[in-house]
Scaffold this motif. Structure first.
Motif, PDB file in Angstrom:
ATOM      1  N   ASP A  10       0.832  -1.209   0.000  1.00 54.55           N
ATOM      2  CA  ASP A  10       0.000   0.000   0.000  1.00 54.55           C
ATOM      3  C   ASP A  10       0.866   1.258   0.000  1.00 54.55           C
ATOM      4  OD1 ASP A  10      -2.249  -1.644   0.232  1.00 54.55           O
ATOM      5  OD2 ASP A  10      -2.150  -1.587   2.420  1.00 54.55           O
TER       6      ASP A  10
ATOM      7  N   ALA B 234     -10.689   1.454   1.246  1.00 47.14           N
ATOM      8  CA  ALA B 234      -9.915   0.369   0.642  1.00 47.14           C
ATOM      9  C   ALA B 234      -8.931  -0.240   1.636  1.00 47.14           C
ATOM     10  CB  ALA B 234      -9.155   0.889  -0.575  1.00 47.14           C
ATOM     11  N   ARG B 241      -9.327  -8.021   0.218  1.00 46.82           N
ATOM     12  CA  ARG B 241      -8.700  -7.233  -0.848  1.00 46.82           C
ATOM     13  C   ARG B 241      -7.405  -7.892  -1.288  1.00 46.82           C
ATOM     14  NH1 ARG B 241      -4.935  -3.123   1.801  1.00 46.82           N
ATOM     15  NH2 ARG B 241      -5.029  -3.703   3.975  1.00 46.82           N
TER      16      ARG B 241
END
Lengths: 242, 242
Positions: A10, B234, B241
């Protein structure tokens, strides 16, 4: 309340400034200090540093992280503070007090090399007797350091500057009988992230922890384990001594 | 108000504990973190560390100072945390929140080697999915790190442990739109000296400083320079995910 969770994948996908603010927030509260330095021609420099850490009490050592002297592409970057420290071997660390917050923050602006941050921000250089680097007169706790070593960190080109404390000065009112300095009473600030400035409120000083003993608060005057008591009047500034 | 002034000669003459408290007070406010680690047999360790500093955002790096593994006389000292970090290559850093102050402070007691600080203090290990070192469930901001390098400092035998952040989790309420994490809203504490614990009060976040521009506060929601805005949903924990 929902929790967020970011992984290293991320981090890579986040916008650059977002990531910088996020990662800079994670280490916890940081010290707010101005580092004062000068070159051999007494050209002064002053810069905000949020990475000052205690390294040892005997000898009295302090470390701080300095940003890389090259860009990610390997181009050189002018870093006045660390260059001055190398050149002269001395520098000062000055707590940022609530009274000087905006001026202190302004030192982080990209001034042209010939502009002195003292002049640009209105802060006043204080030349401690015989010491070659300028302190900040407005700062509630000022100290002078002698460079011991600059340790480069290979992983990202940052450098760790280690210095030994040569002198320190602060208001006597903050000195407790056991050696603790109530920096909160000096209005020293704490930093979060890249740009958050905080005052503090003491919850407690806590007794030295021992197994099987409940954690307890120290009394206002601190621990009573210093014998004989230290006579502070011997350390008053301007008092003729030694 | 009179100022006190200590020099390096004074430091040497001060009682040992007084000097330790004095010098430990000088670096400014410090981060309050618990470092979680384990050996290959999953024996866990938890220790209070006040020297965690930001080292870089890309890659995301954090450093911390560990005490020497030998006494001043050269005798070996058992240091579980750094030994575990070396053995496993992974560890966690956990902000100390106001809710867990006494338990966190108690980890600094000298427990026998076979006593686990989690059990002794009542703090709860949180095993992040697949990560080999325990986090602290009660902590408001937990992160997992992979050891990058241990850099010894010759001057006093301390060591600087550098790690890369593999993951981080914290309450979504603290996440600002520009990447800043409001750790004050998480009740993260700051430390002064050896034993002072403080809550904080945000004065202001300040705009990136520029020459010839007055210093100004950022709005509550942070800087508006992230385009397109980051969708936090998210990154909600437990959301399926990737």
């Amino acid at each position: 309340m929902s929790k967020l969770q970011f992984t290293k994948h991320d981090f890579n996908a986040l916008p650059r400034r977002f990531r910088a603010r996020l990662i800079n927030s994670l280490s916890g509260f940081k010290s707010a200090n101005l580092v004062g330095s000068a070159d051999a021609n007494k050209n002064m420099n002053l810069s905000m540093v949020s990475s000052v850490v205690h390294l040892g009490a005997n000898p009295p050592l302090i470390g701080m992280v300095m940003r890389p002297r090259t860009t990610e592409k390997g181009e050189p970057v002018q870093r006045d503070t660390v260059a001055n420290i190398e050149e002269l071997g001395y520098y000062t660390i000055n707590h940022v007090g609530a009274n000087m917050l905006n001026a202190a923050h302004l030192t982080s602006a990209s001034f042209p090399p010939d502009v002195c941050e003292f002049a640009a921000t209105g802060l006043t250089p204080h030349w401690h007797s015989g010491f070659p680097a300028p302190a900040v007169a407005e700062s509630p706790l000022q100290m002078g350091l002698r460079l011991v070593e600059i340790v480069p960190f290979k992983v990202n080109g940052t450098e760790f500057v280690i210095g030994e404390i040569e002198w320190v000065r602060f208001a006597e009112a903050a000195m407790k009988g056991d050696g603790y300095v109530a920096i909160e009473d000096l209005d020293t600030l704490a930093i979060s992230g890249l740009d958050g400035y905080h005052s503090t409120r003491l919850i407690n000083r806590l007794h030295y922890a021992e197994p099987d003993k409940a954690v307890a608060a120290l009394p206002q005057e601190g621990a009573q384990d210093i014998e004989p008591a230290v006579d502070f009047s011997a350390f008053r500034e301007n008092k003729a001594r030694r």
